[in-house]
Design an enzyme around this catalytic site. Structure first.
Site, PDB file in Angstrom:
ATOM      1  N   THR A 114      -0.998  -3.398   8.851  1.00 20.62           N
ATOM      2  CA  THR A 114       0.419  -2.923   9.305  1.00 20.62           C
ATOM      3  C   THR A 114       1.116  -4.516   9.754  1.00 20.62           C
ATOM      4  OG1 THR A 114       0.130  -0.897   9.903  1.00 20.62           O
ATOM      5  CG2 THR A 114       2.055  -1.791  10.947  1.00 20.62           C
ATOM      6  N   SER A 161      -1.691   9.229   8.418  1.00 18.96           N
ATOM      7  CA  SER A 161      -2.230  10.169   9.341  1.00 18.96           C
ATOM      8  C   SER A 161      -2.196   9.707  10.417  1.00 18.96           C
ATOM      9  CB  SER A 161      -3.672  10.590   8.675  1.00 18.96           C
ATOM     10  OG  SER A 161      -4.665   9.314   8.499  1.00 18.96           O
ATOM     11  N   GLU A 164       2.388   0.015   2.096  1.00 16.87           N
ATOM     12  CA  GLU A 164       0.954  -0.210   2.922  1.00 16.87           C
ATOM     13  C   GLU A 164       0.153   1.181   2.653  1.00 16.87           C
ATOM     14  OE1 GLU A 164      -0.782   0.002   7.543  1.00 16.87           O
ATOM     15  OE2 GLU A 164       1.449  -0.494   7.039  1.00 16.87           O
ATOM     16  N   GLY A 165      -0.965   0.851   2.211  1.00 15.12           N
ATOM     17  CA  GLY A 165      -1.848   1.891   1.798  1.00 15.12           C
ATOM     18  C   GLY A 165      -2.736   2.598   3.066  1.00 15.12           C
ATOM     19  N   ALA A 166      -3.417   3.495   2.909  1.00 15.64           N
ATOM     20  CA  ALA A 166      -4.067   4.123   4.174  1.00 15.64           C
ATOM     21  C   ALA A 166      -5.784   3.568   3.963  1.00 15.64           C
ATOM     22  CB  ALA A 166      -4.038   5.673   4.100  1.00 15.64           C
ATOM     23  N   GLY A 167      -6.307   2.954   4.753  1.00 15.08           N
ATOM     24  CA  GLY A 167      -7.383   2.644   4.807  1.00 15.08           C
ATOM     25  C   GLY A 167      -7.733   1.447   3.650  1.00 15.08           C
ATOM     26  N   LYS A 221       5.370   3.679   3.502  1.00 14.98           N
ATOM     27  CA  LYS A 221       3.941   4.086   3.834  1.00 14.98           C
ATOM     28  C   LYS A 221       3.813   5.427   3.178  1.00 14.98           C
ATOM     29  CE  LYS A 221       0.107   4.007   6.700  1.00 14.98           C
ATOM     30  NZ  LYS A 221      -0.921   2.892   6.778  1.00 14.98           N
TER      31      LYS A 221
END
Length: 535
Positions: free
Chosen positions: A306, A331, A408-411, A327
């Site tokens: 981020t 979560s 922006e991805g997650a993980g 995004k």
């Protein structure tokens, strides 16, 4: 491609475009996404054939929607098949074959799909006549192809400057397609027609884009006598002046036909509608020489994705680039009354001084979950599914309105977003340059090299690695050596090092200065190739 004008010629042309295809294929990507709407809520078939799979755009969407189906993807261009294999390396239910559909054996499928491919078949009837033997009785044929009227602007200018050099062939008309289906024994269940407008920075960019997807040199774009340099120069000048858009670039129109057909039982009469379907007009950006964004992924969660995204956005917007964050899945959202707030997205919007009238566009963060856990678990516990198609449609809508999307991805790349799909599937579907964010300290070498390996296996364009401090550390020889070692063993560019910044939003001017110092215009130029915007 499905099959040939002259088999060796078309295969060679599209193989030559394998390295540039995904970046330039904005129209083909849009068509594949719309074609997938024909398969929404469909029961899962046991076997699927994808004709003219290219680099695997549609194949990937099919594999995610139908994870238990056995899928065979075919194309006549060997290097396109090689790219598709890389893209879907982690989908064991997908097999690939370099083949012309007219040469396939009599193995039968429940579903045949094809996107932006069947129009290359000459004669068209020979392709459709080969399909019934490949479908089980009652099986479905769902496809999209381009019709006569596609790139009519280019053909018009060409006729004006070189009327004695007509193109060798025309794309099929709607009735040609339906007649071929009738003759082959298909019943049309659903049909749509779309006029798609693509915008490009200039006529040169437009011609480069269609060249990079293998269109130039084919029967629909060349004549027996090629244009000479003077004629080509005149074509570019006339196109720029005649078909300009409001953004200072040019546009081109594509006519697309979408059809859902059923293989009729032997005793059933095959009939096909002849009424014109309702047509829609849509627009996209075709300016693929300048990518429409970046994808920010990480070696893990909480590594600084981020902060990196916000820093890049801050530098872009300070240089008058219309950039916004996205995004897709968040979560661990906070709650404001009855609303879930995507805090990472809000941070990026604030840091980049992005403003919107009214509510935030829902497309900026299509999936929000309160529990901080893996997206697939958060979705399952909320009783919902994460649709890759919906995310891609949201991205396309944003890209039509903005110059650059920082996603922006997650993980990390292999974080699951469903029973079989992962973040890597989303990344390959978007086909954006990737920035990998990593921790600078001890342990980062292994994590970073493993992530780079997965990104390369998927055939992604890796812009480079950014190291980000999420807690204050004393940078020393370990951090310095980590960067050197990762660059050497990973054959990757180190794009920057972001030191820890306490209370980053206390002063937006301070944040912008910090971003400029540690991200800098050089990184953004490298990633976006937007040198005309950056000083």
């Amino acid at each position: 491609m499905a099959c040939n004008e002259q088999s060796d010629s078309v295969s060679a042309r599209f193989s030559a475009a394998a390295d540039t295809y995904d970046k330039a294929a904005s129209v083909q990507r849009s068509v594949a996404l719309r074609l997938m709407t024909f398969l929404e809520n469909a029961p899962e078939p046991s076997s699927i054939l994808d004709i003219g799979c290219g680099t695997g755009m549609l194949t990937q969407l099919i594999a995610i929607q139908f994870p238990n189906a056995s899928i065979l993807a075919v194309d006549t261009a060997p290097r396109l098949v090689q790219s598709a294999r890389q893209r879907l390396a982690h989908h064991p239910n997908v097999r690939f074959r370099v083949a012309d559909i007219r040469d396939l054996s009599t193995i039968q499928f429940d579903l045949i799909v094809s996107s932006s491919s069947l129009h290359w078949i000459r004669p068209l009837s020979s392709g459709f006549s080969a399909l019934p033997r490949l479908l089980r009785p009652g099986g479905r044929l769902v496809f999209a192809l381009m019709l006569d009227g596609t790139l009519t602007e280019l053909h018009s200018i060409r006729t004006q400057i070189a009327s004695s050099k007509p193109v060798r062939a025309r794309l099929p008309q709607r009735n040609d397609v339906l007649t071929c289906m009738d003759t082959a024994g298909f019943v049309v269940q659903r049909e749509e027609r779309q006029t798609l407008r693509a915008d490009y920075p200039s006529a040169r960019h437009f011609l480069s884009a269609i060249h990079n997807v293998g269109v130039t040199g084919g029967q629909f774009s060349t004549s027996d006598q090629p244009l000479n340099r003077r004629e080509l120069r005149e074509l570019i000048e006339r196109y720029d002046s005649t078909y300009s858009n409001r953004r200072g670039g040019v546009f081109a129109m594509y006519e697309i036909l979408y059809v859902d057909g059923k293989c009729a039982a032997p005793e059933a009469p095959a009939t096909s509608r002849r009424d014109e379907p309702a047509a829609s007009i849509d627009s996209i950006s075709g300016a693929q020489d300048t990518p429409r964004g970046l994808f920010i992924t990480g070696t893990d969660t909480s590594v600084g994705k981020t902060m990196t995204s916000a820093a890049i956005l801050s530098v872009l917007r300070a240089n008058n680039v219309d950039a916004i964050p996205m995004k897709p899945v968040h979560s661990g959202c906070s709650r404001s009354g009855s609303e879930l707030v995507a805090d990472d997205l809000e941070f990026c919007l604030t840091a980049a001084k992005s403003t919107f009238k009214g509510d935030r566009p829902s497309g900026l963060c299509p999936y929000r979950y309160e529990r901080a856990c893996s997206p697939h678990l958060a979705a399952a516990q909320s009783g919902s599914d994460i649709s890759l198609n919906h995310i891609l449609e949201s991205f396309s809508s944003l890209a039509a309105e903005h110059e650059c999307i920082v996603v922006e991805g997650a993980g990390g790349p292999l974080v699951p977003i469903g029973p079989t799909g992962t973040m890597l599937d989303l990344m390959t579907a978007l086909a954006l340059p990737v920035i990998l964010v990593a921790r600078p300290g001890l342990g980062t070498i292994n994590h970073t090299l493993l992530a780079l390996r997965e990104l390369r296996r998927a055939g992604l364009d890796i812009a480079g690695v950014v190291f980000c401090e999420t807690t204050p550390i004393q940078k020393g020889d370990i951090e310095e050596d980590n960067a050197v070692t990762i660059a050497r063993l990973g054959s990757v560019t180190i794009l920057g090092y972001l030191p820890f910044l306490p209370e980053p939003l206390l002063s937006l001017e301070r944040f912008e200065s910090w971003a400029r110092e540690h991200i800098g215009n050089a990184l953004v130029k490298t990633c976006l190739q937007k040198e005309s915007h950056l000083d």
